[in-house]
Design a protein around this motif. Sequence first.
Motif, PDB file in Angstrom:
ATOM      1  N   GLY A 190      -2.717  -8.798  19.606  1.00 46.51           N
ATOM      2  CA  GLY A 190      -3.153  -8.110  18.396  1.00 46.51           C
ATOM      3  C   GLY A 190      -2.491  -8.690  17.168  1.00 46.51           C
ATOM      4  N   ASN A 191      -2.825  -8.123  16.022  1.00 48.27           N
ATOM      5  CA  ASN A 191      -2.264  -8.564  14.746  1.00 48.27           C
ATOM      6  C   ASN A 191      -1.390  -7.461  14.172  1.00 48.27           C
ATOM      7  OD1 ASN A 191      -1.988 -10.118  12.241  1.00 48.27           O
ATOM      8  ND2 ASN A 191      -3.277  -8.519  11.365  1.00 48.27           N
ATOM      9  N   CYS A 192      -0.109  -7.774  13.964  1.00 52.18           N
ATOM     10  CA  CYS A 192       0.839  -6.806  13.400  1.00 52.18           C
ATOM     11  C   CYS A 192       0.687  -6.833  11.880  1.00 52.18           C
ATOM     12  CB  CYS A 192       2.258  -7.155  13.824  1.00 52.18           C
ATOM     13  SG  CYS A 192       3.493  -5.937  13.344  1.00 52.18           S
ATOM     14  N   GLU A 193      -0.184  -5.996  11.352  1.00 53.57           N
ATOM     15  CA  GLU A 193      -0.571  -6.035   9.951  1.00 53.57           C
ATOM     16  C   GLU A 193       0.484  -5.460   9.018  1.00 53.57           C
ATOM     17  OE1 GLU A 193      -4.024  -6.511   7.076  1.00 53.57           O
ATOM     18  OE2 GLU A 193      -3.134  -7.554   8.780  1.00 53.57           O
ATOM     19  N   SER A 194       1.468  -4.752   9.582  1.00 53.73           N
ATOM     20  CA  SER A 194       2.489  -4.117   8.745  1.00 53.73           C
ATOM     21  C   SER A 194       3.887  -4.563   9.138  1.00 53.73           C
ATOM     22  CB  SER A 194       2.435  -2.592   8.885  1.00 53.73           C
ATOM     23  OG  SER A 194       1.245  -2.071   8.357  1.00 53.73           O
ATOM     24  N   PRO A 195       4.750  -4.831   8.172  1.00 57.17           N
ATOM     25  CA  PRO A 195       6.168  -5.012   8.483  1.00 57.17           C
ATOM     26  C   PRO A 195       6.722  -3.751   9.153  1.00 57.17           C
ATOM     27  CG  PRO A 195       5.691  -5.686   6.234  1.00 57.17           C
ATOM     28  CD  PRO A 195       4.470  -4.981   6.736  1.00 57.17           C
ATOM     29  N   ILE A 196       7.687  -3.943  10.035  1.00 53.77           N
ATOM     30  CA  ILE A 196       8.299  -2.814  10.757  1.00 53.77           C
ATOM     31  C   ILE A 196       9.662  -2.558  10.134  1.00 53.77           C
ATOM     32  CG2 ILE A 196       9.022  -1.962  13.015  1.00 53.77           C
ATOM     33  CD1 ILE A 196       7.098  -4.104  14.212  1.00 53.77           C
ATOM     34  N   VAL A 197       9.741  -1.496   9.340  1.00 53.83           N
ATOM     35  CA  VAL A 197      10.966  -1.188   8.606  1.00 53.83           C
ATOM     36  C   VAL A 197      11.224   0.315   8.670  1.00 53.83           C
ATOM     37  CG1 VAL A 197      10.752  -3.155   7.015  1.00 53.83           C
ATOM     38  CG2 VAL A 197       9.702  -0.980   6.408  1.00 53.83           C
ATOM     39  N   GLU A 198      12.481   0.688   8.610  1.00 56.15           N
ATOM     40  CA  GLU A 198      12.822   2.111   8.609  1.00 56.15           C
ATOM     41  C   GLU A 198      12.692   2.719   7.218  1.00 56.15           C
ATOM     42  OE1 GLU A 198      13.310   4.086  11.328  1.00 56.15           O
ATOM     43  OE2 GLU A 198      12.543   2.219  12.200  1.00 56.15           O
ATOM     44  N   ARG A 199      12.926   1.911   6.181  1.00 49.94           N
ATOM     45  CA  ARG A 199      12.824   2.419   4.815  1.00 49.94           C
ATOM     46  C   ARG A 199      12.092   1.361   3.976  1.00 49.94           C
ATOM     47  NH1 ARG A 199      15.875   6.214   2.098  1.00 49.94           N
ATOM     48  NH2 ARG A 199      17.357   6.249   3.839  1.00 49.94           N
ATOM     49  N   PRO A 200      10.886   1.674   3.477  1.00 51.04           N
ATOM     50  CA  PRO A 200      10.139   0.693   2.681  1.00 51.04           C
ATOM     51  C   PRO A 200      10.908   0.267   1.448  1.00 51.04           C
ATOM     52  CG  PRO A 200       8.703   2.498   3.352  1.00 51.04           C
ATOM     53  CD  PRO A 200      10.105   2.910   3.694  1.00 51.04           C
ATOM     54  N   ARG A 201      10.901  -1.023   1.188  1.00 44.80           N
ATOM     55  CA  ARG A 201      11.561  -1.551  -0.002  1.00 44.80           C
ATOM     56  C   ARG A 201      10.629  -1.528  -1.211  1.00 44.80           C
ATOM     57  NH1 ARG A 201      13.392  -3.552   4.574  1.00 44.80           N
ATOM     58  NH2 ARG A 201      15.627  -4.036   4.796  1.00 44.80           N
ATOM     59  N   ALA A 202       9.334  -1.697  -0.973  1.00 44.48           N
ATOM     60  CA  ALA A 202       8.336  -1.602  -2.044  1.00 44.48           C
ATOM     61  C   ALA A 202       7.790  -0.179  -2.029  1.00 44.48           C
ATOM     62  CB  ALA A 202       7.231  -2.628  -1.825  1.00 44.48           C
ATOM     63  N   ALA A 203       8.585   0.745  -2.509  1.00 45.01           N
ATOM     64  CA  ALA A 203       8.291   2.172  -2.327  1.00 45.01           C
ATOM     65  C   ALA A 203       6.975   2.587  -2.990  1.00 45.01           C
ATOM     66  CB  ALA A 203       9.443   3.008  -2.859  1.00 45.01           C
ATOM     67  N   ILE A 204       6.779   2.187  -4.227  1.00 46.79           N
ATOM     68  CA  ILE A 204       5.566   2.611  -4.949  1.00 46.79           C
ATOM     69  C   ILE A 204       4.325   1.981  -4.325  1.00 46.79           C
ATOM     70  CG2 ILE A 204       4.358   2.518  -7.154  1.00 46.79           C
ATOM     71  CD1 ILE A 204       7.061   2.718  -8.544  1.00 46.79           C
ATOM     72  N   GLY A 205       4.384   0.675  -4.069  1.00 51.12           N
ATOM     73  CA  GLY A 205       3.241   0.010  -3.465  1.00 51.12           C
ATOM     74  C   GLY A 205       2.909   0.567  -2.091  1.00 51.12           C
ATOM     75  N   THR A 206       3.930   0.934  -1.312  1.00 52.32           N
ATOM     76  CA  THR A 206       3.697   1.518   0.004  1.00 52.32           C
ATOM     77  C   THR A 206       3.033   2.878  -0.133  1.00 52.32           C
ATOM     78  OG1 THR A 206       5.643   0.348   0.843  1.00 52.32           O
ATOM     79  CG2 THR A 206       4.791   2.153   2.187  1.00 52.32           C
ATOM     80  N   TRP A 207       3.482   3.672  -1.095  1.00 50.99           N
ATOM     81  CA  TRP A 207       2.879   4.981  -1.327  1.00 50.99           C
ATOM     82  C   TRP A 207       1.417   4.851  -1.752  1.00 50.99           C
ATOM     83  CZ3 TRP A 207       1.229   7.410  -5.970  1.00 50.99           C
ATOM     84  CH2 TRP A 207       0.913   8.771  -5.843  1.00 50.99           C
TER      85      TRP A 207
END
Length: 348
Positions: free
Chosen positions: A79-96
Motif C-alpha cells: 500500500g501507500n503510506c499517504e501520511s507521516p506517522i507522528v505523535e504530535r503534528p508539527r504543521a498544526a494549522i495545515g493538519t487541522w
Amino acid sequence: MSNYPLSYKLSWLPRLLRPSLAGDRDGFAAPAATLIDPQPTRKVRLAFVGDISAVANRDAPECDPAIAALLSSADLVVGNCESPIVERPRAAIGTWLGTHHAMRERFLADALATAGIARDRLVLSLANNHVLDQGIAGFEETLAALNRLGIRTIGTVAGGPVQRHAAGSLTIGFAAFTLWRNTDAAPFEERISMRSDPAEWPRNASGIDLLCAVPHWDWEFRHFPRPATRALARRLADRGAQLIAGHHAHVLQPIERIGDSFVAYGLGDFLGTAFARLPWPARVGSIFVVDVSADPATRGAIAAYKMHFFMRLRAGSHERLVPVEALDGAPKSRVTDRLATIFPALRN
C-alpha cells in the motif's frame, strides 16, 4: 514549492467536488482474469491497496469480515503510506485544515489489525507527495515508527530505485516513485524517490522473480488516466515491469494489459486521505489481488488477478469498509453503474 502545473492546481477543487469520467476509455482490460489454465500448483498472493491515512478518521476503521479475510489470505500486502506517522503534528494549522496529513502509530497498528493485515506481510511505499507534510523530523519519526511496527518500506532514496522483498517463496522487486511533491525539491529528492525513468533502474534483475512498479502519478479525482500516464506505463512495461499498481488519483481507475504486463492505474483510497466528507465516488476503492506462480516452469508469471471493490461509509468518528456487493438500494446502484463505466466488462 510544489511541482504541480498551474492547470492541475486550478482543476483540483472542481474535480474534488465532482470526480471526472472524462478521458480516453479505449484499450482497458476486464477487472478479472485467469491467465494460466490450469492454475499453478504453487502460488504466491499479492494484495495491493490504495492510499492509507487517518485524515478522515479519529478512530480506527471497522472492516467487513470478507475484506479482512481477503487481506489475511495474502502473502504480501502493498500500500501507500499517504501520511507521516507522528505523535504530535508539527504543521498544526495545515493538519487541522486537511492540507497536511498525519496519523499516529497506534491508529495505523489498530487499523491494520482490524483489516486483517499482518505487519510482517506488509510493505508500504513512502514515495508520495505528502510524506514530508510534517517536515524532515516528521519523516524521520515515520521511519522509526514503521521500524518499531516491523513494517517494510519502499520508495526511499536510501533503499535504491528497486528494492527487494520476499513474498512467500518469491522475491519481488519494487520500484516505487512519485511524480509529485508538496515541498521544495532539494529536501524532498534527497529522501524520496522520484526516479520515474526506468532507464535509470539497475539492469541486473538477478534473483528477482517479478518486477513491480508502484508509481504515485496521474492527476487527482479523474477516473481515466491522462495520455502521459499511459505513455509512462508503456515505458515501465517495456523495461520489464510486469506489474504496475498506481496511487494518487483517490478514485478508481481501470486496468490495462501491455504485452505481458498489467497496469492497475489507481486503486482509490484504502483509508480516507482528504476530508471526512467527500463525494461518494472518492469513497469507492479496490483491493487488487494478484496470484503469481511459484511453480518452477512458470515461476514469477502472473497466474490470475481480480479487483475487489469496496466502499468507505461514515460511522461517527471513523469509517466502515464494506464490499460493494453488500450495499443495497440507491447507493449500490450508483456505485455499480460507475464501476461498469470504468470496467465495461462488468456489464456482461
